[in-house]
Design an enzyme around this catalytic site. Structure first.
Site, PDB file in Angstrom:
ATOM      1  N   GLU A 149       1.229  -1.844   2.852  1.00 46.16           N
ATOM      2  CA  GLU A 149       1.107  -3.001   0.631  1.00 46.16           C
ATOM      3  C   GLU A 149       0.627  -1.691   0.153  1.00 46.16           C
ATOM      4  O   GLU A 149       1.648  -1.797  -1.302  1.00 46.16           O
ATOM      5  CB  GLU A 149       1.430  -4.129   0.894  1.00 46.16           C
ATOM      6  N   GLU A 150      -0.429  -1.731   0.592  1.00 43.79           N
ATOM      7  CA  GLU A 150      -1.196  -1.290  -0.719  1.00 43.79           C
ATOM      8  C   GLU A 150      -1.316   0.173  -1.366  1.00 43.79           C
ATOM      9  O   GLU A 150      -2.073   1.086  -1.782  1.00 43.79           O
ATOM     10  CB  GLU A 150      -3.144  -1.476   0.090  1.00 43.79           C
TER      11      GLU A 150
ATOM     12  N   HIS B  92       1.909  -9.073   3.524  1.00 41.41           N
ATOM     13  CA  HIS B  92       2.001  -7.565   4.252  1.00 41.41           C
ATOM     14  C   HIS B  92      -0.475  -8.063   5.228  1.00 41.41           C
ATOM     15  O   HIS B  92      -0.681  -8.851   4.761  1.00 41.41           O
ATOM     16  CB  HIS B  92       1.110  -6.785   2.966  1.00 41.41           C
TER      17      HIS B  92
ATOM     18  N   HIS C   3     -10.261  -7.494  -4.536  1.00 36.91           N
ATOM     19  CA  HIS C   3     -10.263  -6.319  -4.583  1.00 36.91           C
ATOM     20  C   HIS C   3     -11.002  -5.906  -4.769  1.00 36.91           C
ATOM     21  O   HIS C   3     -11.759  -4.686  -5.019  1.00 36.91           O
ATOM     22  CB  HIS C   3      -9.544  -5.299  -4.828  1.00 36.91           C
TER      23      HIS C   3
ATOM     24  N   ASP D 198       1.453 -13.801  -0.982  1.00 32.80           N
ATOM     25  CA  ASP D 198       0.568 -12.550  -1.429  1.00 32.80           C
ATOM     26  C   ASP D 198      -0.679 -13.680  -2.496  1.00 32.80           C
ATOM     27  O   ASP D 198      -0.276 -15.183  -2.423  1.00 32.80           O
ATOM     28  CB  ASP D 198       0.810 -11.126  -2.244  1.00 32.80           C
TER      29      ASP D 198
ATOM     30  N   ASP E 210      -7.150 -10.866   0.754  1.00 34.09           N
ATOM     31  CA  ASP E 210      -6.127 -10.173   0.426  1.00 34.09           C
ATOM     32  C   ASP E 210      -5.536  -9.228   1.195  1.00 34.09           C
ATOM     33  O   ASP E 210      -6.251  -7.791   1.680  1.00 34.09           O
ATOM     34  CB  ASP E 210      -6.371  -9.537  -0.727  1.00 34.09           C
TER      35      ASP E 210
END
Length: 331
Positions: free
Chosen positions: A196-197, A63, A305, A219, A166
């Protein structure tokens, strides 16, 4: 590869606004593939055709989007209220410097006196330094996307911290795989997915369009090598992580076995990944358009994140090796 990864890292691409990222990838991967296309959701698909007349369809997916914030209201005092785009830990982002897709910088901060347990979206605002609503509106419109200012910082040895590994690192891995491929027995579809998120939306559409026989996502994944971590086998520096399970998918047993055997045969350092939570584009590749055998090759990453995710480039290199060799898997 490190220099291209840094370019990806420094390119703004919050969910649904990935165009700058995919354009950079398109320019880099074009000489190594046979076809390039985009779909309505903004997914970039690059096809490397098989050298075999009976090649299967293999979809590699990473992604291109990142989490961030969207401006939703400008107050009379010039402060901007925001909503999260993707899974935001507001404790991790308190008092970070942010930047919009237009290049406007600010500080994301909670209301004064907010207790730690109250650090939720409705307590946060972005302060761009404007004194009034009119002044703020000259620089920010409703719907503008903000993200933490990106960076990639070299640490000790082969380790780097930065934002957003990410999942720009997964994208970089796939581009490197495309560069390494010569003749392959499968038609390889390199999909750089959108959104994707917020629920694997891009990959769902792409998997429907491609209808792959095999699907492998690239990923990041958590590690279990820090104080207080939930027990898990993945370690930073432990090599490519071959996913077995997360909360969204049980990977195909035969493909997991084939990836493991491929790693062993090629002396590629790898480890197994089993997550109690979290999910990747692997899940939708498994179930769309009649289904596919799926797996995932993950880059071990600490502090996912947050504004300082951490990777080891040795792990990244192992992911490239395994992903390249995996393109010739036939089951």
């Amino acid at each position: 590869m490190t220099e291209f990864l840094k370019k990806l890292m420094l390119t703004h691409g919050v969910t649904s606004d990935e165009g700058r990222v995919t354009k950079l990838i398109e320019d880099e991967i074009r000489p190594y593939v046979d076809e390039i296309s985009y779909d309505a959701l903004g997914n970039l698909t690059a096809l490397k055709k098989s050298s075999s007349p009976d090649g299967k369809k293999m979809m590699l997916c990473a992604h291109a989007d990142e989490i961030g914030f969207i401006s939703m209201f400008i107050q009379d005092d010039g402060l901007i209220r925001v909503a999260p785009v993707g899974g935001i830990d507001f404790i991790a982002y308190a008092y970070c410097t942010v930047i919009s897709s237009k290049g406007v910088k600010g500080v994301i901060a909670p209301e004064e006196g907010t207790k730690p347990e109250e650090l939720k979206a409705d307590k946060f605002f972005i302060d761009i330094g404007a004194k009034t609503k009119k002044e703020a509106e000259k620089k920010v419109s409703l719907g503008d996307m903000f993200t933490v200012i990106p960076h990639m910082t070299k640490l000790s040895g082969t380790r780097y911290c930065g934002r957003p590994f990410d999942n720009r690192v997964g994208c970089a891995v796939m581009v490197e795989i495309a560069k390494n491929l010569r003749n392959c027995v499968n038609d390889v579809y390199f999909v750089f997915s959108s959104m994707e998120e917020v629920g694997l939306r891009g990959a769902k559409a792409a998997a429907y369009n491609v209808s792959p026989d095999y699907g492998i996502a690239f990923d990041v994944t958590d590690t279990g090598d820090l104080p207080g971590c939930k027990p898990m086998a993945v370690k930073l520096g432990g090599g490519a992580a071959v996913k077995i399970k997360d909360s969204s998918v049980l990977c195909d047993i035969k493909l997991v076995s084939a990836l493991s055997d491929t790693a062993k045969e090629n002396k590629i350092k790898f480890q197994y990944e089993i997550l109690r939570a979290g999910g990747t584009d692997t899940a939708v590749m498994q179930t769309e358009a009649g289904g596919a055998r799926v797996g995932c090759i993950s880059v071990p990453t600490r502090y996912i994140h947050t504004q300082n995710e951490m990777i080891d480039m040795k792990d990244v290199a192992e992911c490239v090796k395994l992903g390249t060799a995996a393109c010739d898997i036939r089951l």
